[in-house]
Design an enzyme around this catalytic site. Structure first.
Site, PDB file in Angstrom:
ATOM      1  N   GLU A  97       0.823  -1.212   0.000  1.00 53.87           N
ATOM      2  CA  GLU A  97       0.000   0.000   0.000  1.00 53.87           C
ATOM      3  C   GLU A  97       0.851   1.253   0.000  1.00 53.87           C
ATOM      4  OE1 GLU A  97      -3.370  -2.034   2.819  1.00 53.87           O
ATOM      5  OE2 GLU A  97      -2.679  -0.015   3.277  1.00 53.87           O
ATOM      6  N   CYS A 117       4.443  -7.541   8.001  1.00 52.45           N
ATOM      7  CA  CYS A 117       5.334  -7.068   9.067  1.00 52.45           C
ATOM      8  C   CYS A 117       5.478  -8.165  10.116  1.00 52.45           C
ATOM      9  CB  CYS A 117       4.763  -5.804   9.714  1.00 52.45           C
ATOM     10  SG  CYS A 117       5.838  -5.123  11.003  1.00 52.45           S
ATOM     11  N   CYS A 121       1.958  -6.053  16.001  1.00 50.39           N
ATOM     12  CA  CYS A 121       1.140  -5.163  16.841  1.00 50.39           C
ATOM     13  C   CYS A 121      -0.328  -5.579  16.688  1.00 50.39           C
ATOM     14  CB  CYS A 121       1.336  -3.705  16.430  1.00 50.39           C
ATOM     15  SG  CYS A 121       3.057  -3.207  16.540  1.00 50.39           S
ATOM     16  N   CYS A 124      -2.947  -3.624  14.427  1.00 51.87           N
ATOM     17  CA  CYS A 124      -2.497  -3.194  13.096  1.00 51.87           C
ATOM     18  C   CYS A 124      -2.814  -4.255  12.044  1.00 51.87           C
ATOM     19  CB  CYS A 124      -0.987  -2.931  13.149  1.00 51.87           C
ATOM     20  SG  CYS A 124      -0.247  -2.696  11.521  1.00 51.87           S
ATOM     21  N   GLY A 209       4.857  -2.433   7.117  1.00 54.87           N
ATOM     22  CA  GLY A 209       6.207  -2.882   7.458  1.00 54.87           C
ATOM     23  C   GLY A 209       6.926  -2.035   8.479  1.00 54.87           C
ATOM     24  N   GLU A 210       8.030  -2.588   8.966  1.00 52.00           N
ATOM     25  CA  GLU A 210       8.849  -1.923   9.971  1.00 52.00           C
ATOM     26  C   GLU A 210      10.161  -1.476   9.304  1.00 52.00           C
ATOM     27  OE1 GLU A 210       8.968  -0.597  13.000  1.00 52.00           O
ATOM     28  OE2 GLU A 210      11.079  -0.322  12.577  1.00 52.00           O
ATOM     29  N   SER A 264       6.811   4.613  17.671  1.00 51.43           N
ATOM     30  CA  SER A 264       5.435   4.241  18.038  1.00 51.43           C
ATOM     31  C   SER A 264       5.442   3.707  19.463  1.00 51.43           C
ATOM     32  CB  SER A 264       4.920   3.179  17.057  1.00 51.43           C
ATOM     33  OG  SER A 264       4.871   3.726  15.760  1.00 51.43           O
ATOM     34  N   LEU A 265       4.875   4.472  20.357  1.00 51.26           N
ATOM     35  CA  LEU A 265       4.978   4.162  21.793  1.00 51.26           C
ATOM     36  C   LEU A 265       3.738   3.400  22.275  1.00 51.26           C
ATOM     37  CD1 LEU A 265       7.168   4.772  23.862  1.00 51.26           C
ATOM     38  CD2 LEU A 265       5.999   6.934  24.382  1.00 51.26           C
ATOM     39  N   ASN A 340      -7.771   3.242  14.043  1.00 51.14           N
ATOM     40  CA  ASN A 340      -8.562   2.869  12.869  1.00 51.14           C
ATOM     41  C   ASN A 340      -9.009   1.429  13.123  1.00 51.14           C
ATOM     42  OD1 ASN A 340      -9.099   4.435  10.563  1.00 51.14           O
ATOM     43  ND2 ASN A 340      -6.941   4.445  10.005  1.00 51.14           N
ATOM     44  N   CYS A 384      -2.876   1.523   8.222  1.00 48.15           N
ATOM     45  CA  CYS A 384      -1.804   0.720   7.668  1.00 48.15           C
ATOM     46  C   CYS A 384      -2.233  -0.725   7.418  1.00 48.15           C
ATOM     47  CB  CYS A 384      -0.676   0.874   8.673  1.00 48.15           C
ATOM     48  SG  CYS A 384       0.400  -0.417   9.008  1.00 48.15           S
TER      49      CYS A 384
HETATM   50  N1  SAH Z   1       6.121  -0.139  11.585  1.00 43.13           N
HETATM   51  C1  SAH Z   1       6.239   1.245  11.814  1.00 43.13           C
HETATM   52  C2  SAH Z   1       5.659   2.088  10.704  1.00 43.13           C
HETATM   53  C3  SAH Z   1       4.391   1.622  10.082  1.00 43.13           C
HETATM   54  S1  SAH Z   1       2.948   1.725  11.110  1.00 43.13           S
HETATM   55  C4  SAH Z   1       5.631   1.625  13.153  1.00 43.13           C
HETATM   56  O1  SAH Z   1       4.946   0.789  13.749  1.00 43.13           O
HETATM   57  O2  SAH Z   1       5.873   2.742  13.598  1.00 43.13           O
HETATM   58  C5  SAH Z   1       2.680   3.483  11.159  1.00 43.13           C
HETATM   59  C6  SAH Z   1       1.875   3.940  12.340  1.00 43.13           C
HETATM   60  O3  SAH Z   1       0.508   3.514  12.203  1.00 43.13           O
HETATM   61  C7  SAH Z   1       2.371   3.378  13.668  1.00 43.13           C
HETATM   62  O4  SAH Z   1       2.441   4.401  14.635  1.00 43.13           O
HETATM   63  C8  SAH Z   1       1.297   2.385  14.008  1.00 43.13           C
HETATM   64  O5  SAH Z   1       1.230   2.116  15.384  1.00 43.13           O
HETATM   65  C9  SAH Z   1       0.061   3.041  13.456  1.00 43.13           C
HETATM   66  N2  SAH Z   1      -1.059   2.142  13.261  1.00 43.13           N
HETATM   67  C10 SAH Z   1      -1.046   0.877  12.813  1.00 43.13           C
HETATM   68  N3  SAH Z   1      -2.288   0.356  12.773  1.00 43.13           N
HETATM   69  C11 SAH Z   1      -3.118   1.319  13.206  1.00 43.13           C
HETATM   70  C12 SAH Z   1      -4.525   1.398  13.398  1.00 43.13           C
HETATM   71  N4  SAH Z   1      -5.303   0.359  13.142  1.00 43.13           N
HETATM   72  N5  SAH Z   1      -5.033   2.549  13.863  1.00 43.13           N
HETATM   73  C13 SAH Z   1      -4.233   3.608  14.124  1.00 43.13           C
HETATM   74  N6  SAH Z   1      -2.904   3.601  13.978  1.00 43.13           N
HETATM   75  C14 SAH Z   1      -2.346   2.462  13.518  1.00 43.13           C
HETATM   76 FE1  SF4 Z   2       3.401  -2.799  14.308  1.00 39.25          FE
HETATM   77 FE2  SF4 Z   2       4.127  -0.967  12.495  1.00 39.25          FE
HETATM   78 FE3  SF4 Z   2       4.421  -3.574  11.981  1.00 39.25          FE
HETATM   79 FE4  SF4 Z   2       2.001  -2.544  12.074  1.00 39.25          FE
HETATM   80  S1  SF4 Z   2       3.576  -2.064  10.610  1.00 39.25           S
HETATM   81  S2  SF4 Z   2       2.688  -4.476  13.027  1.00 39.25           S
HETATM   82  S3  SF4 Z   2       2.239  -1.009  13.671  1.00 39.25           S
HETATM   83  S4  SF4 Z   2       5.467  -2.442  13.578  1.00 39.25           S
END
Ligand code: SAH
Ligand code: SF4
Length: 394
Positions: A97, A117, A121, A124, A209-210, A264-265, A340, A384
């Protein structure tokens, strides 16, 4: 055995030059090709796309290289017209995407760094689908080029309304460009027309992805994106978002790479974080915060801390204070993003009043600046990984 042709999007300008030198071709031609790739956004080696090339150069390029353009498998607009989401097809038929966002007049591309990824998480969509593979630098660059190219295409109605009027009634329903538009679609196109002339200004690595799990490819792609003779997306316009890969953050600190870092905390204690972000078991919160401190000290840069707001989970006043204490003394900005919803996670987004209350505690009690991201594009699954899931389930 056939060897995949060299993807020109994988090469920095210097590497392209070196390739031409190794072919005993003039570096002047390399510069011309670079300009075609990144200033004209050429999609092929044809005479129309790259007019000023000697035959021997065109022949060699066609025989041994490719331009790794990523075809669109699916494209959707949000109802407010501010977000356009592309599902792009890779050469091995995997899908990723890329999102074009227009917030407060800034045009930003949100690009992917991996197919799926490995970090898992729980909220996600990409995490829910698991890890397939890293993207190559060229596949990352191609996403930015895709968005830059999309911005150049004039809005459909501006091009074809005469033709559309002529053909009224004879247009098949499948022809989206020429079909009669609903009033909403017409309004969006007018808005798009008004924006004509805009160009790609910012890149965020916040797609699937990370990025720090695919460190070398991401850094190589950023070198190409930044090139002033190309897309010229300077470091101030690039943001890399990480789930908290500690070795990657420490490497960034050492290499003092010039772009923005977002971490991402999502939680302020190790136990709560590990429940949302399994990667926290490998890189615990105290190690992560130590790495963030090292990064900020080494680079003088503030970090953006991303916080997905989940109702009843991590959005209380008490949690806001825990965040304040955790970030005390660090150069920080907190980006609050209401969840989301995704199919694989039962949580709900925090309501905007509660999000503002969270924000108020950070600013009034801890002097920490924060933003609440608008959830534009939610109707096109712009979280994402969500479009890829939607297509797979269709
Ligand atoms: N992997 C990296 C970058 C991609 S995700 C990371 O985790 O930072 C980008 C951001 O989207 C991250 O802050 C992630 O926690 C957030 N994210 C992922 N899924 C989400 C969702 N369903 N709703 C809101 N934020 C989301
Ligand atoms: Fe977590 Fe970012 Fe990977 Fe989604 S893309 S699983 S938020 S590390």
């Amino acid at each position: 055995m056939s060897v995949a042709p060299l993807n020109l999007y994988d090469l920095t300008r210097e590497q392209l030059r070196a390739l031409f030198v190794s072919w005993e071709l003039s570096p002047v031609h390399a510069a011309t090709v670079w300009n075609y790739l990144y200033l004209r956004l050429a999609e092929s080696f044809s005479e129309t796309a790259m007019p000023d090339l000697p035959v021997k150069v065109r022949t060699r390029l066609s025989a041994e290289t490719s331009i790794g353009v990523l075809p669109t498998a699916l494209e959707t607009d949000s109802s407010d017209g501010f977000t356009r989401k592309y599902l792009l097809r890779l050469a091995d038929d995997e899908r990723i995407e890329t999102v074009l966002m227009r917030y407060t007049g800034r045009v930003t591309a949100c690009v992917s760094s991996q197919v799926g990824c490995a970090m898992g998480c729980v909220f996600c969509a990409t995490g829910q689908m698991g890890y397939t593979r890293h993207l190559t630098p060229g596949e990352i660059v191609a996403q930015a080029v895709h968005v830059a190219r999309a911005l150049r295409v004039p809005p459909a109605s501006a091009v074809c309304h005469v033709l559309r009027d002529k053909l009224r009634g004879e247009i098949p329903a499948s022809c989206h460009v020429l079909r009669d538009k609903s009033p909403g679609a017409q309004a969006r196109e007018r808005a798009a027309a008004a924006r004509a002339g805009e160009r790609l200004r910012n890149i965020v690595l916040m797609g699937m992805g990370e990025p720090l799990h695919n460190y070398d490819a991401v850094m190589h792609a950023i070198d190409i994106l930044r090139d002033e003779a190309g897309l010229a997306l300077g470091g101030e316009r690039i943001t890399v978002s990480t789930v908290g890969v500690v070795p990657g953050i420490l490497r960034l600190a050492k290499e003092k790479r010039a772009f923005h870092l977002a971490v991402s905390l999502h939680a302020a204690t190790q136990t709560e974080r590990a429940a949302l972000v399994p990667a926290a078991k490998k890189w615990p919160l105290d190690e992560l915060m130590a790495a963030c401190r090292t990064y900020s000290e080494a680079t003088g840069r503030r970090i953006f801390y991303e916080w997905t707001l989940i109702e009843g989970k991590n959005d209380s006043a008490e949690t806001a204070r825990a965040v304040g204490h955790l970030l005390r003394g660090l150069p920080a900005q907190v980006n609050l993003i209401p969840l989301n919803p995704t199919a694989g996670y039962a949580g709900a987004p925090t309501a905007s009043a509660a999000a503002r209350a969270f924000q108020h505690i950070l600013s009034s009690e801890f002097k920490i600046p924060s933003t609440v991201r608008q959830r534009r594009g939610i109707d096109i699954a712009a979280g994402c990984g969500q479009l890829a899931v939607a297509e797979a389930n269709a």
